[in-house]
Design a protein around this motif. Structure first.
Motif, PDB file in Angstrom:
ATOM      1  N   GLU A  57       0.691  -1.216   0.089  1.00 12.61           N
ATOM      2  CA  GLU A  57      -0.114  -0.037   0.038  1.00 12.61           C
ATOM      3  C   GLU A  57       0.894   1.269  -0.087  1.00 12.61           C
ATOM      4  O   GLU A  57       1.671   1.311   0.846  1.00 12.61           O
ATOM      5  N   LEU A  58       0.768   2.225  -0.940  1.00  8.35           N
ATOM      6  CA  LEU A  58       1.585   3.176  -1.120  1.00  8.35           C
ATOM      7  C   LEU A  58       1.386   4.203   0.125  1.00  8.35           C
ATOM      8  O   LEU A  58       0.532   4.731   0.802  1.00  8.35           O
ATOM      9  N   GLU A  59       2.994   4.573   0.704  1.00  6.30           N
ATOM     10  CA  GLU A  59       2.859   5.455   1.724  1.00  6.30           C
ATOM     11  C   GLU A  59       3.756   6.240   1.642  1.00  6.30           C
ATOM     12  O   GLU A  59       4.917   6.009   1.541  1.00  6.30           O
ATOM     13  N   LEU A  60       3.509   7.664   1.330  1.00  9.01           N
ATOM     14  CA  LEU A  60       4.461   8.427   1.075  1.00  9.01           C
ATOM     15  C   LEU A  60       5.065   9.188   2.051  1.00  9.01           C
ATOM     16  O   LEU A  60       4.616   9.360   3.088  1.00  9.01           O
ATOM     17  N   LYS A  61       6.411   9.296   2.124  1.00 11.18           N
ATOM     18  CA  LYS A  61       7.075   9.867   3.133  1.00 11.18           C
ATOM     19  C   LYS A  61       7.639  11.176   2.569  1.00 11.18           C
ATOM     20  O   LYS A  61       8.425  11.125   1.658  1.00 11.18           O
ATOM     21  N   LEU A  62       7.669  12.414   3.277  1.00 10.38           N
ATOM     22  CA  LEU A  62       8.091  13.715   2.904  1.00 10.38           C
ATOM     23  C   LEU A  62       9.207  14.105   3.940  1.00 10.38           C
ATOM     24  O   LEU A  62       9.299  13.409   5.276  1.00 10.38           O
ATOM     25  N   ARG A  63      10.043  14.835   3.531  1.00 12.74           N
ATOM     26  CA  ARG A  63      11.041  15.451   4.603  1.00 12.74           C
ATOM     27  C   ARG A  63      11.343  16.950   3.902  1.00 12.74           C
ATOM     28  O   ARG A  63      11.331  17.111   2.834  1.00 12.74           O
ATOM     29  N   PRO A  64      11.757  17.668   5.011  1.00 10.39           N
ATOM     30  CA  PRO A  64      12.521  18.751   4.507  1.00 10.39           C
ATOM     31  C   PRO A  64      13.812  19.058   3.591  1.00 10.39           C
ATOM     32  O   PRO A  64      14.622  17.913   3.968  1.00 10.39           O
ATOM     33  N   PRO A  65      13.925  19.645   2.820  1.00  8.63           N
ATOM     34  CA  PRO A  65      15.137  19.782   1.749  1.00  8.63           C
ATOM     35  C   PRO A  65      16.317  19.953   2.577  1.00  8.63           C
ATOM     36  O   PRO A  65      16.104  20.471   3.652  1.00  8.63           O
ATOM     37  N   ARG A  66      17.451  19.745   2.066  1.00  7.77           N
ATOM     38  CA  ARG A  66      18.535  19.749   2.899  1.00  7.77           C
ATOM     39  C   ARG A  66      19.301  20.983   2.294  1.00  7.77           C
ATOM     40  O   ARG A  66      19.226  21.608   1.307  1.00  7.77           O
ATOM     41  N   ARG A  67      19.522  21.865   3.337  1.00 11.71           N
ATOM     42  CA  ARG A  67      19.903  23.444   3.167  1.00 11.71           C
ATOM     43  C   ARG A  67      21.204  23.570   3.959  1.00 11.71           C
ATOM     44  O   ARG A  67      21.380  23.120   5.169  1.00 11.71           O
ATOM     45  N   SER A  68      22.135  24.379   3.248  1.00 15.31           N
ATOM     46  CA  SER A  68      23.284  24.932   4.345  1.00 15.31           C
ATOM     47  C   SER A  68      22.505  25.649   5.256  1.00 15.31           C
ATOM     48  O   SER A  68      21.909  26.927   4.979  1.00 15.31           O
ATOM     49  N   ASN A  69      23.163  25.529   6.405  1.00 17.50           N
ATOM     50  CA  ASN A  69      22.710  26.356   7.732  1.00 17.50           C
ATOM     51  C   ASN A  69      23.739  27.193   8.357  1.00 17.50           C
ATOM     52  O   ASN A  69      23.753  27.297   9.498  1.00 17.50           O
ATOM     53  N   LEU A  70      24.707  27.599   7.561  1.00 17.53           N
ATOM     54  CA  LEU A  70      25.820  28.276   8.082  1.00 17.53           C
ATOM     55  C   LEU A  70      25.665  29.819   7.900  1.00 17.53           C
ATOM     56  O   LEU A  70      25.306  30.369   7.000  1.00 17.53           O
ATOM     57  N   ARG A  71      25.988  30.382   9.229  1.00 15.03           N
ATOM     58  CA  ARG A  71      25.753  31.914   9.285  1.00 15.03           C
ATOM     59  C   ARG A  71      27.294  32.387   9.613  1.00 15.03           C
ATOM     60  O   ARG A  71      28.130  31.848  10.428  1.00 15.03           O
ATOM     61  N   VAL A  72      27.627  33.555   8.787  1.00 17.03           N
ATOM     62  CA  VAL A  72      29.050  33.808   8.606  1.00 17.03           C
ATOM     63  C   VAL A  72      29.181  35.359   9.203  1.00 17.03           C
ATOM     64  O   VAL A  72      28.368  36.175   8.602  1.00 17.03           O
ATOM     65  N   ILE A  73      29.996  35.687  10.130  1.00 18.02           N
ATOM     66  CA  ILE A  73      30.684  36.942  10.330  1.00 18.02           C
ATOM     67  C   ILE A  73      31.889  37.399   9.768  1.00 18.02           C
ATOM     68  O   ILE A  73      32.878  36.559   9.873  1.00 18.02           O
TER      69      ILE A  73
END
Lengths: 278, 393
Positions: free
Chosen positions: B217-233
């Motif tokens: 039985e089809l069961e779709l799984k979703l996830r958030p996209p992979r993104r760079s999470n780096l903050r730089v000063i």
């Protein structure tokens, strides 16, 4: 060896150096890389080549998230899973779920096509390098089926770039390069004539004069270009304006200058120009 | 003539090589130049020039090489095809030509070579006057003059009597500086991926696993996209002793600004040493108090300081005299630097000066910040250090 030479179309005026670059790319079967200011007709060039040579145009607009793989093919897993559940179609045949991207489509097409890779600099830094192999060999393999897609007829490839980012050397080396210079007044008036054939000479002269004066202003973030001029003249015609003078205030300036800072810079420059006379 | 043109292009910074030469030869064979010099100009330009910045150099080289060449005398195709067989094809001299060449003794040839070298400003191939390769003048490399003086190595004509250094590879040294693209590529490694946000990406392995568990039985799984999470000063030292390095730090700055993979990038300026505040403009206007900066940026931000770390010791250690009279806290510069280093989990100091010059105040600052050279290697090391750990918070 013979090939059909490109000579421009009724709607698209070329220069000899542009024609020469296009013909080099056609004869040597290399991608043509076109650079130039935004609005100087880079995309239109591809359309004109396609029209002149009678090729089908396949447009691939590149965006920041575009990957080279997207251009080849996408394996539509969701559709396959869906079909396996609800029983539409033959799920065993994986080829039904391989969807070609623009590059794959241009390879798989029956006749010769023109592939326009538009604004290649928008994508990731590595994007152009990822395309090198496929553009060189004109073939790629579909990993899911092991099928090899070979271009029956080498597509004509036109690549445009806004020169925002530097492109990798290995990529540049394989391309025929042409930089579209900004047209001078003479060419510009011919270009405007193509788009507005019934325009009065007086309005044409005046609008060109104001247009080049605005382009020469210092401190503009985005100088207006050909496409803005053509739009602006269209607006002037619609509004029934017969005469424009830079000193008398410019009607529909928003068609030429699209940034707030530029409008401010323009206002400052014109008021400076007026002050000595007052 | 043509080979010399390619070398002239290279000397003027246009990256044309054998690939371009072959492409031009092919184009001429197909008759794309229509047998005219201006046709050749357009073909060569389309194939040799790869960026608009090089167009001017191309034009100068072209004018230099082909000025006064009459159209009908231009037999480039033949010369090119010849060139493809042998990079610097030698002309075989006939006996008549041979005897017509001046017979000169070695001293005389050397003297004339010195005079010629003094006159000659540019690299030259072929021809019968200037020093270069493959020519018939009595001096140069690989020539066919029976009585010539040879410059540099390489099996040349029989007439070479003596050898002098040529320094052919000195140009290769020019690319030790960082160009913007190299910096951009190095900066790409400065990222830490994390999945967060809306569920809008199909988790394929998850979906297949869930579907199998569900007996087909089809069961779709979703996830958030992979993104760079780096903050730089990015903190840049400007003015004074940093002026000679303004170019390279400017390039780093523009590459960082153009990088699209940072979640957030803040750039500030300081002069010599960071005191109570940093500035949004290079002209040191629009100051931001350091305590406020530390409040706004949590410790997961990566701090990159670019500066030569050289100042007079009192600027770093004394609490009274500083150029920044607006700061009234009275803390010495080193205290502010330590506060920065302690606040952020990962930080790096990029120094444009060579490591041998890191003494005095630089030595002290090195104890506070890990210090790297502002070169491609140094930048790569610094980035490896910056992304290590602390990425997934």
């Amino acid at each position: 060896m013979t090939f059909r030479r490109f000579k421009g179309t009724q709607k698209y005026l070329t220069s000899t150096s542009l024609e020469s670059a296009v013909n080099c790319a056609l004869a040597l079967e290399r991608p043509l890389l076109v650079r130039g200011e935004p609005g100087t007709g880079k995309t239109q060039l591809a359309e004109a080549i396609a029209e002149d040579l009678g090729l089908r145009l396949i447009h691939w607009p590149v965006k920041s998230a575009t990957r080279a793989q997207d251009g080849l093919y996408v394996y539509d897993t969701v559709q396959r899973l869906y079909d396996s559940r609800f029983g539409d179609g033959d799920v065993k045949d994986i080829r039904r779920y391989i969807k070609y991207g623009p590059l794959g489509e241009s390879f798989a097409a029956a006749g010769r096509t023109l592939l326009l890779i538009d604004e290649v600099d928008k994508a990731d830094l590595e994007f152009p390098n990822d395309l090198l192999h496929e553009l060189d060999r004109m073939r790629f393999t579909v990993g899911e089926t092991g099928d090899e897609i070979v271009a029956r007829e080498r597509p004509v490839v036109v690549i445009t770039s806004n020169a925002e980012k530097e492109l990798p050397d290995a990529f540049l080396r394989r391309c025929v390069f042409h930089f579209i210079e900004f047209p001078d007044r003479e060419l510009m008036s011919r270009i405007v004539r193509v788009h507005h054939p019934e325009l009065e000479q007086k309005l044409l002269d005046e609008s060109l004069r104001s247009f080049y004066a605005i382009r020469d202003l210092d401190g503009l973030r985005k100088r207006p270009s050909t496409s803005e001029l053509i739009d602006w003249i269209a607006v002037l015609k619609r509004a029934g304006i017969a005469s424009v003078e830079l000193e008398q205030g410019m009607p529909f300036l928003g068609a030429l200058l699209k940034r707030e800072q530029d409008l401010i810079a323009f206002a400052e420059a014109t008021s400076r120009g007026r002050r000595p006379r007052a | 003539m043509f080979v010399g043109f390619l070398y002239d292009l290279r000397e003027r910074g246009v990256k044309a090589g054998p690939a371009e030469g072959l492409a031009i030869a092919q184009a001429l064979q197909l008759g794309l130049h229509k047998g005219r010099l201006d046709g050749f100009y357009e073909v060569a330009r389309a194939l040799c020039v790869h960026r608009e910045q090089d167009l001017d150099a191309f034009d100068r080289a072209f004018a230099h090489h082909f000025r006064g060449v009459p159209d009908e005398a231009l037999r480039l195709t033949e010369e090119l095809l010849q060139w493809l067989k042998d990079p610097v094809a030698k002309r075989q001299l006939t006996d008549a030509e041979r005897s017509s060449l001046e017979k000169l003794d070695l001293e005389e040839v050397r003297q004339r070579m010195r005079d010629r070298l003094a006159e000659q400003r540019e690299r030259h191939d072929k021809g019968n006057k200037w020093i270069g390769t493959g020519g018939t003048a009595p001096h140069g490399s690989g020539g066919t003059n029976p009585n010539g003086v040879r410059l540099g190595e390489g099996p040349g004509g029989r007439g070479a009597l003596a050898s002098a250094g040529e320094r052919r590879f000195k140009d290769l040294r020019s690319d030790v500086t960082l160009d913007t693209r190299q910096i951009e590529l190095a900066l790409r490694r400065l990222r830490a991926f994390v999945r967060e946000g809306a569920l809008d990406e199909l988790d394929l392995p998850g979906t297949i696993a869930a579907t199998s568990r569900n007996a087909g039985e089809l069961e779709l799984k979703l996830r958030p996209p992979r993104r760079s999470n780096l903050r730089v000063i990015l903190l840049l030292d400007v003015g004074g002793s940093m002026d000679p390095h303004a170019d390279v730090s400017g390039r780093l700055f523009s590459a960082a600004k153009r990088a699209t993979h940072f979640k957030e990038l803040r750039t500030y300026y300081f002069h010599n040493c960071v005191y109570g505040r940093v500035y949004e403009r290079a002209s040191l206007q629009q100051g931001l108090g350091l305590p406020q900066l530390l409040r706004e940026c949590d410790p997961s931000w990566r701090l990159v300081v670019v500066g030569d770390a050289s100042m007079s010791p009192w600027e770093l250690q004394s609490s009274g005299s500083r150029w920044d009279w607006q700061d009234e806290s009275g803390a010495p510069g080193i205290a502010w630097l330590m506060q920065l280093a302690q606040h952020f989990q990962r930080s790096a100091w990029l120094n444009p000066e060579p490591a041998a010059a890191w003494y005095g105040t630089a030595e002290l600052i090195r104890r506070v910040f890990p210090m790297y050279r502002l070169t491609l290697d140094g930048l790569t090391e610094a980035i490896a250090q910056l992304v290590r750990g602390g990425g997934r918070r």
